[in-house]
Design a protein around this motif. Structure first.
Motif, PDB file in Angstrom:
ATOM      1  N   ILE A 129      14.945   8.229  11.227  1.00 27.74           N
ATOM      2  CA  ILE A 129      13.533   8.357  10.885  1.00 27.74           C
ATOM      3  C   ILE A 129      13.277   7.826   9.476  1.00 27.74           C
ATOM      4  O   ILE A 129      13.949   8.201   8.525  1.00 27.74           O
ATOM      5  CB  ILE A 129      13.081   9.822  10.988  1.00 27.74           C
ATOM      6  N   ALA A 130      12.284   6.948   9.372  1.00 29.36           N
ATOM      7  CA  ALA A 130      11.906   6.380   8.074  1.00 29.36           C
ATOM      8  C   ALA A 130      10.538   6.928   7.696  1.00 29.36           C
ATOM      9  O   ALA A 130       9.518   6.534   8.256  1.00 29.36           O
ATOM     10  CB  ALA A 130      11.872   4.857   8.158  1.00 29.36           C
ATOM     11  N   THR A 131      10.528   7.870   6.763  1.00 31.86           N
ATOM     12  CA  THR A 131       9.267   8.511   6.369  1.00 31.86           C
ATOM     13  C   THR A 131       8.916   8.276   4.905  1.00 31.86           C
ATOM     14  O   THR A 131       7.840   8.675   4.460  1.00 31.86           O
ATOM     15  CB  THR A 131       9.332  10.034   6.612  1.00 31.86           C
ATOM     16  N   GLU A 132       9.829   7.661   4.148  1.00 31.41           N
ATOM     17  CA  GLU A 132       9.534   7.306   2.768  1.00 31.41           C
ATOM     18  C   GLU A 132       9.093   5.851   2.732  1.00 31.41           C
ATOM     19  O   GLU A 132       8.912   5.212   3.762  1.00 31.41           O
ATOM     20  CB  GLU A 132      10.771   7.535   1.894  1.00 31.41           C
ATOM     21  N   GLY A 133       8.954   5.300   1.538  1.00 28.30           N
ATOM     22  CA  GLY A 133       8.553   3.900   1.439  1.00 28.30           C
ATOM     23  C   GLY A 133       7.449   3.701   0.431  1.00 28.30           C
ATOM     24  O   GLY A 133       7.350   4.432  -0.557  1.00 28.30           O
ATOM     25  N   LEU A 134       6.595   2.726   0.713  1.00 33.64           N
ATOM     26  CA  LEU A 134       5.506   2.440  -0.217  1.00 33.64           C
ATOM     27  C   LEU A 134       4.363   1.713   0.485  1.00 33.64           C
ATOM     28  O   LEU A 134       4.520   1.190   1.585  1.00 33.64           O
ATOM     29  CB  LEU A 134       6.010   1.605  -1.409  1.00 33.64           C
ATOM     30  N   GLU A 183      15.105  -4.510  -4.294  1.00 31.95           N
ATOM     31  CA  GLU A 183      15.189  -5.299  -3.056  1.00 31.95           C
ATOM     32  C   GLU A 183      14.145  -4.850  -2.051  1.00 31.95           C
ATOM     33  O   GLU A 183      13.533  -5.679  -1.361  1.00 31.95           O
ATOM     34  CB  GLU A 183      16.592  -5.179  -2.438  1.00 31.95           C
ATOM     35  N   PHE A 184      13.938  -3.547  -1.962  1.00 32.73           N
ATOM     36  CA  PHE A 184      12.939  -3.008  -1.036  1.00 32.73           C
ATOM     37  C   PHE A 184      11.532  -3.396  -1.482  1.00 32.73           C
ATOM     38  O   PHE A 184      10.697  -3.813  -0.675  1.00 32.73           O
ATOM     39  CB  PHE A 184      13.068  -1.479  -0.947  1.00 32.73           C
ATOM     40  N   GLN A 185      11.269  -3.274  -2.769  1.00 30.54           N
ATOM     41  CA  GLN A 185       9.949  -3.622  -3.290  1.00 30.54           C
ATOM     42  C   GLN A 185       9.670  -5.113  -3.161  1.00 30.54           C
ATOM     43  O   GLN A 185       8.536  -5.520  -2.859  1.00 30.54           O
ATOM     44  CB  GLN A 185       9.842  -3.163  -4.743  1.00 30.54           C
ATOM     45  N   SER A 186      10.699  -5.930  -3.362  1.00 31.30           N
ATOM     46  CA  SER A 186      10.545  -7.372  -3.184  1.00 31.30           C
ATOM     47  C   SER A 186      10.254  -7.708  -1.724  1.00 31.30           C
ATOM     48  O   SER A 186       9.431  -8.589  -1.430  1.00 31.30           O
ATOM     49  CB  SER A 186      11.821  -8.084  -3.648  1.00 31.30           C
ATOM     50  N   LEU A 187      10.919  -6.999  -0.804  1.00 32.32           N
ATOM     51  CA  LEU A 187      10.665  -7.195   0.627  1.00 32.32           C
ATOM     52  C   LEU A 187       9.208  -6.894   0.951  1.00 32.32           C
ATOM     53  O   LEU A 187       8.551  -7.657   1.671  1.00 32.32           O
ATOM     54  CB  LEU A 187      11.582  -6.296   1.448  1.00 32.32           C
ATOM     55  N   ALA A 188       8.696  -5.800   0.415  1.00 31.97           N
ATOM     56  CA  ALA A 188       7.302  -5.424   0.673  1.00 31.97           C
ATOM     57  C   ALA A 188       6.341  -6.502   0.173  1.00 31.97           C
ATOM     58  O   ALA A 188       5.375  -6.857   0.865  1.00 31.97           O
ATOM     59  CB  ALA A 188       6.996  -4.076   0.009  1.00 31.97           C
ATOM     60  N   LYS A 189       6.602  -7.032  -1.008  1.00 34.19           N
ATOM     61  CA  LYS A 189       5.742  -8.092  -1.560  1.00 34.19           C
ATOM     62  C   LYS A 189       5.777  -9.339  -0.693  1.00 34.19           C
ATOM     63  O   LYS A 189       4.752  -9.982  -0.433  1.00 34.19           O
ATOM     64  CB  LYS A 189       6.168  -8.422  -2.993  1.00 34.19           C
ATOM     65  N   ASN A 190       6.987  -9.712  -0.262  1.00 33.23           N
ATOM     66  CA  ASN A 190       7.132 -10.904   0.574  1.00 33.23           C
ATOM     67  C   ASN A 190       6.432 -10.737   1.921  1.00 33.23           C
ATOM     68  O   ASN A 190       5.825 -11.678   2.446  1.00 33.23           O
ATOM     69  CB  ASN A 190       8.610 -11.217   0.798  1.00 33.23           C
ATOM     70  N   LEU A 191       6.507  -9.541   2.483  1.00 30.97           N
ATOM     71  CA  LEU A 191       5.857  -9.294   3.770  1.00 30.97           C
ATOM     72  C   LEU A 191       4.339  -9.361   3.637  1.00 30.97           C
ATOM     73  O   LEU A 191       3.651  -9.903   4.505  1.00 30.97           O
ATOM     74  CB  LEU A 191       6.276  -7.932   4.318  1.00 30.97           C
ATOM     75  N   LEU A 242      -3.126  -4.793   2.788  1.00 31.47           N
ATOM     76  CA  LEU A 242      -2.468  -3.525   2.500  1.00 31.47           C
ATOM     77  C   LEU A 242      -1.383  -3.342   3.559  1.00 31.47           C
ATOM     78  O   LEU A 242      -1.657  -3.473   4.751  1.00 31.47           O
ATOM     79  CB  LEU A 242      -3.453  -2.361   2.561  1.00 31.47           C
ATOM     80  N   LEU A 243      -0.180  -3.043   3.106  1.00 33.17           N
ATOM     81  CA  LEU A 243       0.970  -2.946   4.000  1.00 33.17           C
ATOM     82  C   LEU A 243       1.705  -1.641   3.745  1.00 33.17           C
ATOM     83  O   LEU A 243       1.961  -1.274   2.594  1.00 33.17           O
ATOM     84  CB  LEU A 243       1.915  -4.127   3.732  1.00 33.17           C
TER      85      LEU A 243
END
Length: 218
Positions: A57-62, A91-99, A76-77
């Motif tokens: 389960i993935a419940t955290e993030g941004l 790496e996670f934050q960069s992924l979000a920006k790229n998406l 907004l993603l």
């Protein structure tokens, strides 16, 4: 000669590794159907190590936002992971920006994946394709085959995960996310996104994909 790999065999490899369907299909073809060799190849690519992560389960993030130059389109993603620690990882934050940028660049993208596309949208696309003039005089078997191919292509155009990554067209967005799962050791999911276009629905349509490509070249 291209080896034919059944969908069931591809699914079996996916169940064993957790890698994406297309990655599994390519691995099996490269291994000439050898399951163990395909698993080894996926592990070498860093894809099989994401095994079973998709079940967690993935419940955290941004929530990531991207406003394109000129403030005429924004996204907004919501990108989820399992822990706040990974959510704060570069790496996670960069992924979000790229998406978020990817969504702006792909003007047809409306859904996270093909499974999210409502049946009424698929039925409408089929109706449009079957009514096209170039299919009217063709035998039913050929018409159905052509329409199936066109629908598959159209559904991929609507799906974010099926897009070629704008920074590296050799991989898909699904591949990119699988790589980050392997790197960060957690399940990562695009939960939802919303695109906002200034004057949406009016006659003038802007080609934002070219503008994003220009920015990437700078």
């Amino acid at each position: 000669m291209c080896i034919q790999i059944s969908a069931q065999y591809v699914k079996k490899l996916r169940d064993k590794t957790g890698a994406g369907m297309m990655n599994c299909k390519k691995a099996l073809r490269a291994a000439k159907g050898d399951m163990d060799l395909a698993i080894e190849n996926l592990r070498q690519q860093g894809l099989a190590s994401a095994s079973k992560k998709s079940m967690r389960i993935a419940t955290e993030g941004l929530i990531e936002s991207y406003i394109h130059s000129g403030s005429r389109i924004g996204v907004l993603l919501e990108l989820n992971c399992e822990t706040d620690f990974v959510a704060r990882h570069s790496e996670f934050q960069s992924l979000a920006k790229n998406l978020a940028m990817q969504i702006v660049a792909c003007t047809d993208v409306e859904y996270v994946c093909k499974d999210d596309i409502p049946n009424h949208i698929i039925d409408l696309e089929k109706k449009i394709e079957f009514s096209k003039n170039d299919l009217i005089n063709k035998p039913d078997s050929i018409r159905f085959a052509i329409v199936k191919g066109r629908i598959d292509k159209r559904l991929k155009e609507l799906s974010l995960l099926d897009q070629a990554f704008i920074r590296n067209p050799d991989i898909s967005i699904e591949n990119l996310i699988e790589q980050k799962k392997a790197l960060l050791g957690e399940n990562i999911k695009v939960r939802r996104f919303q695109k906002f276009i200034l004057g949406e629905g009016l006659e003038k349509i802007n080609d934002f994909s070219k503008e994003v490509a220009d920015i990437l070249q700078k």
